[in-house]
Motif scaffolding. Sequence first.
Motif, PDB file in Angstrom:
ATOM      1  N   PHE A   1      -6.190  -2.826 -10.235  1.00  0.00           N
ATOM      2  CA  PHE A   1      -6.500  -1.840 -10.943  1.00  0.00           C
ATOM      3  C   PHE A   1      -6.926  -0.518 -10.112  1.00  0.00           C
ATOM      4  O   PHE A   1      -6.661   0.659 -10.679  1.00  0.00           O
ATOM      5  CB  PHE A   1      -7.320  -2.191 -12.316  1.00  0.00           C
ATOM      6  N   TYR A   2      -7.759  -1.061  -9.198  1.00  0.00           N
ATOM      7  CA  TYR A   2      -8.469  -0.076  -8.203  1.00  0.00           C
ATOM      8  C   TYR A   2      -8.034  -0.167  -6.973  1.00  0.00           C
ATOM      9  O   TYR A   2      -8.106  -1.615  -6.570  1.00  0.00           O
ATOM     10  CB  TYR A   2      -9.950  -0.025  -8.565  1.00  0.00           C
TER      11      TYR A   2
ATOM     12  N   ILE B   1      -9.296   4.493  -8.658  1.00  0.00           N
ATOM     13  CA  ILE B   1      -8.365   3.998  -9.783  1.00  0.00           C
ATOM     14  C   ILE B   1      -6.963   4.514  -9.764  1.00  0.00           C
ATOM     15  O   ILE B   1      -6.671   5.508  -9.225  1.00  0.00           O
ATOM     16  CB  ILE B   1      -8.882   4.970 -11.163  1.00  0.00           C
ATOM     17  N   LYS B   2      -6.170   3.450 -10.152  1.00  0.00           N
ATOM     18  CA  LYS B   2      -4.648   3.887 -10.139  1.00  0.00           C
ATOM     19  C   LYS B   2      -4.081   4.188 -11.371  1.00  0.00           C
ATOM     20  O   LYS B   2      -4.917   3.892 -12.522  1.00  0.00           O
ATOM     21  CB  LYS B   2      -4.005   2.553  -9.512  1.00  0.00           C
ATOM     22  N   GLU B   3      -3.068   4.589 -11.386  1.00  0.00           N
ATOM     23  CA  GLU B   3      -2.407   5.121 -12.908  1.00  0.00           C
ATOM     24  C   GLU B   3      -2.253   4.093 -13.826  1.00  0.00           C
ATOM     25  O   GLU B   3      -2.556   4.112 -15.113  1.00  0.00           O
ATOM     26  CB  GLU B   3      -1.238   5.870 -12.639  1.00  0.00           C
TER      27      GLU B   3
ATOM     28  N   LEU C   1       0.720  -1.161   0.092  1.00  0.00           N
ATOM     29  CA  LEU C   1       0.134  -0.066  -0.054  1.00  0.00           C
ATOM     30  C   LEU C   1       1.056   1.211  -0.138  1.00  0.00           C
ATOM     31  O   LEU C   1       0.733   2.264  -0.687  1.00  0.00           O
ATOM     32  CB  LEU C   1      -0.861  -0.083   1.156  1.00  0.00           C
ATOM     33  N   ASP C   2       1.943   1.336   0.778  1.00  0.00           N
ATOM     34  CA  ASP C   2       2.673   2.329   0.872  1.00  0.00           C
ATOM     35  C   ASP C   2       3.657   2.830  -0.338  1.00  0.00           C
ATOM     36  O   ASP C   2       4.079   3.906  -0.916  1.00  0.00           O
ATOM     37  CB  ASP C   2       3.958   2.232   1.928  1.00  0.00           C
ATOM     38  N   SER C   3       3.838   1.681  -0.941  1.00  0.00           N
ATOM     39  CA  SER C   3       4.823   1.717  -2.324  1.00  0.00           C
ATOM     40  C   SER C   3       3.856   2.246  -3.577  1.00  0.00           C
ATOM     41  O   SER C   3       4.439   2.733  -4.530  1.00  0.00           O
ATOM     42  CB  SER C   3       5.155   0.509  -2.734  1.00  0.00           C
ATOM     43  N   GLU C   4       2.557   2.301  -3.485  1.00  0.00           N
ATOM     44  CA  GLU C   4       1.862   2.962  -4.524  1.00  0.00           C
ATOM     45  C   GLU C   4       1.586   4.152  -3.996  1.00  0.00           C
ATOM     46  O   GLU C   4       0.733   4.623  -3.338  1.00  0.00           O
ATOM     47  CB  GLU C   4       0.341   2.153  -4.747  1.00  0.00           C
ATOM     48  N   LYS C   5       2.394   5.084  -4.404  1.00  0.00           N
ATOM     49  CA  LYS C   5       2.536   6.476  -4.135  1.00  0.00           C
ATOM     50  C   LYS C   5       1.496   7.425  -4.231  1.00  0.00           C
ATOM     51  O   LYS C   5       0.639   7.470  -5.498  1.00  0.00           O
ATOM     52  CB  LYS C   5       3.823   7.219  -4.762  1.00  0.00           C
ATOM     53  N   THR C   6       0.773   8.050  -3.502  1.00  0.00           N
ATOM     54  CA  THR C   6      -0.416   9.034  -3.825  1.00  0.00           C
ATOM     55  C   THR C   6       0.217  10.287  -3.918  1.00  0.00           C
ATOM     56  O   THR C   6       0.935  10.841  -3.130  1.00  0.00           O
ATOM     57  CB  THR C   6      -1.243   8.947  -2.554  1.00  0.00           C
ATOM     58  N   LEU C   7       0.147  10.857  -5.215  1.00  0.00           N
ATOM     59  CA  LEU C   7       0.640  12.090  -5.603  1.00  0.00           C
ATOM     60  C   LEU C   7      -0.147  13.346  -5.055  1.00  0.00           C
ATOM     61  O   LEU C   7      -1.195  13.149  -4.535  1.00  0.00           O
ATOM     62  CB  LEU C   7       0.808  12.235  -7.274  1.00  0.00           C
ATOM     63  N   PRO C   8       0.610  14.518  -5.077  1.00  0.00           N
ATOM     64  CA  PRO C   8       0.073  15.552  -4.432  1.00  0.00           C
ATOM     65  C   PRO C   8      -1.440  15.862  -5.239  1.00  0.00           C
ATOM     66  O   PRO C   8      -2.243  16.575  -4.491  1.00  0.00           O
ATOM     67  CB  PRO C   8       0.866  16.862  -4.678  1.00  0.00           C
ATOM     68  N   ASP C   9      -1.749  15.485  -6.416  1.00  0.00           N
ATOM     69  CA  ASP C   9      -3.170  15.924  -6.916  1.00  0.00           C
ATOM     70  C   ASP C   9      -3.963  14.734  -6.667  1.00  0.00           C
ATOM     71  O   ASP C   9      -5.074  14.610  -7.229  1.00  0.00           O
ATOM     72  CB  ASP C   9      -2.770  16.074  -8.434  1.00  0.00           C
ATOM     73  N   GLY C  10      -3.594  13.796  -5.850  1.00  0.00           N
ATOM     74  CA  GLY C  10      -4.595  12.825  -5.324  1.00  0.00           C
ATOM     75  C   GLY C  10      -4.394  11.460  -6.328  1.00  0.00           C
ATOM     76  O   GLY C  10      -4.947  10.248  -5.986  1.00  0.00           O
TER      77      GLY C  10
ATOM     78  N   ILE D   1      -2.833   8.116  -8.027  1.00  0.00           N
ATOM     79  CA  ILE D   1      -1.960   6.777  -7.475  1.00  0.00           C
ATOM     80  C   ILE D   1      -1.081   6.440  -8.305  1.00  0.00           C
ATOM     81  O   ILE D   1      -1.418   5.865  -9.362  1.00  0.00           O
ATOM     82  CB  ILE D   1      -2.960   5.716  -6.971  1.00  0.00           C
ATOM     83  N   ASP D   2       0.331   6.484  -8.202  1.00  0.00           N
ATOM     84  CA  ASP D   2       1.333   6.029  -8.844  1.00  0.00           C
ATOM     85  C   ASP D   2       1.692   4.727  -8.526  1.00  0.00           C
ATOM     86  O   ASP D   2       2.478   4.584  -7.661  1.00  0.00           O
ATOM     87  CB  ASP D   2       2.586   7.100  -9.014  1.00  0.00           C
ATOM     88  N   ASP D   3       1.433   3.880  -9.436  1.00  0.00           N
ATOM     89  CA  ASP D   3       2.106   2.365  -9.508  1.00  0.00           C
ATOM     90  C   ASP D   3       2.835   2.106 -10.644  1.00  0.00           C
ATOM     91  O   ASP D   3       2.845   1.102 -11.452  1.00  0.00           O
ATOM     92  CB  ASP D   3       0.853   1.627  -9.199  1.00  0.00           C
ATOM     93  N   SER D   4       3.420   2.981 -11.115  1.00  0.00           N
ATOM     94  CA  SER D   4       4.484   2.878 -12.504  1.00  0.00           C
ATOM     95  C   SER D   4       5.412   1.696 -12.523  1.00  0.00           C
ATOM     96  O   SER D   4       5.415   1.275 -13.394  1.00  0.00           O
ATOM     97  CB  SER D   4       5.096   4.247 -12.750  1.00  0.00           C
TER      98      SER D   4
END
Length: 458
Positions: free
Chosen positions: A430-431, A442-444, A369-378, A380-383
Motif C-alpha cells: 500500500f506504501y 502512499i500509493k493511490e 517499480l516502473d509500472s507504478e507510475k509516478t504522476l506529475p503531481d507526485g 503513485i498510480d497503481d490502478s
Amino acid sequence: MKKFPENFFWGAAASGPQTEGITNKINKSIWDIWFEKEPERFYNQISPYVVCDTYNKFKEDIKLMKEINFNSFRTSIQWSRLIKDFYTGEVDPDAVRFYNEYIDELIKNGIEPIINLYHFDMPANLQEELGGWENKKTIELFVIFAKKAFELFGDRVKYWTTFNEPIVPVEGGYLYNFHYPCKKDMRLAVQVAYNIILAHAKAVQEYRRQKLDGKIGVILNLTPTYTRDERPEDKKAAHIADLFFNRSFLDPMVKGEFPQDLIEILKEHNMLPETTEEEKSIILNSKVDYLGVNYYVPRRVKAVEKTPKEFTEPEYYFEYHIKENGRFNPYRDGNEIHPVALYDIAKNIQENYNNIPWYIGEIGIAMSLDSEKTLPDGRIDDSFRTNLLIEHLDELHKAIQEGANCFGVHQWTFIDNWSWLNSFKRRYGFYRLDLETGERKIKEHAKWFKEVAKNNGY
C-alpha cells in the motif's frame, strides 16, 4: 455498494523476517546465513538485514495503517529473535519488549493483531545442527517456542496461526531449490511435510492446553487446479495435483484426516513418512478453529505425455498447461490472472470443509517499480492493482452472498517488503518503500482501500 459482513477484517499481511531487520536479533535464520553464503542468488544482492526496519519504525507504520482504516494486521514472531536458547526456551528480554510494544501499539490503535509463528524462517543453527524439519527433535523445540509465545502474548493476541504456507518450505527446500537447504529429495520432502504437520498439531494442542481466550488456525496457499478440457486423463492429473499441493495440508488440519488417495500414491512408491500411532492421533485431533487462505494464481495441468522413470517430484503425475488466450500479469513473471478462482476456493471450503470460518490471509497483486507510475503531481498510480482487486472481491462477495463463511481480506502487503530470492523485484505494498531513505509513500490504491475499509464495501 457491495457490502461485506459486519466486523469484517480489512488489513494487510507481512512477516517478521521480511520487515523487522536484524537490529538486536541475537540468532540468525536460514535466510541470514544463506545470503552470506550465496548473495548472488538474491535479486540485486539485497539482504534482509535492514529492509523496512520495522523493529525501529513500527509505531510510525501503525500510524500509517490507522490512516488507511486498517482494523486488523497479520505479522509473525521470529523464532530466531524471541528465543535465546532454543533447547531450554530461554527468551531474549529485548525481543519480549519489542513484541509487547508492537502488539500493544496495534491494539491501542484499534487494529486486531493476527500473529503467526513460522514464516519460512528456520533458526540457522537448528537447520545446521539438526537438519531443521528433517528431524523430529525440531518439532519439540518448535513447541517450546510456541508455548513461550502463547504465555507471553496470548492474553492480548486473540488470533494465532501456526504456519504460513507450510508447503513452501517443502517445495522450496526439498523439491525445487528456491529455499534453503536447497535439496532435491522427494523422500525427504514427504518426511518434512509430515513433520511440519505434526509440529502444527502439537502447537495447536499446546495453545488449547493453556485455555487462552482466542482462536488458533493455519494459513495455507490454496491453488485451485484446472484442466485444459474434460478428458478423463486430465481430470485424474488435476486430482493428483490437488492432493499434493492443496489437500496434503488442508485435509489433516481442517478435517482431521489424510487423503487416502495420497497415502496410496506414496505407499506405491515406498515413500510413506516415518510415523507413530500416537503422532497420527495428535494430528487427527488437532483441527484448527479457522483458516487463512493465500491466493495469487491458479494451477492448470494436463496428463503427462511420457511418465518419468523415477518418482522424484509430484510432476511425475501431471504436466503444467498454459491457457490459450488467457490473461497474464506482465509484472509477475506472466502468471495467469483468474479472479473466479477465489469464488471456487470459497465454494470448496463451504461445501467440502464444513464451511469453516476463514479469511483471505494474502491476496497480492505484484507490480514492478516502473509500472507504478509516478504522476506529475507526485501521486503513485497503481490502478492496475485496484482494478484487479475489485475483480477478485466481486467473486468473493458473490460467494459470501451464497453462504461462504469468509470474515476478512488481508492484502499482501502493507509496505513494499523484502521477498526472499526476489528481494524487491516485485512491489506489493500500500506504501512504497524507498530503499535508500526508508521513506514510506502512499500509493493511490491505498487511498481506494481506505474508503473500502471505512464503508465495509465498495
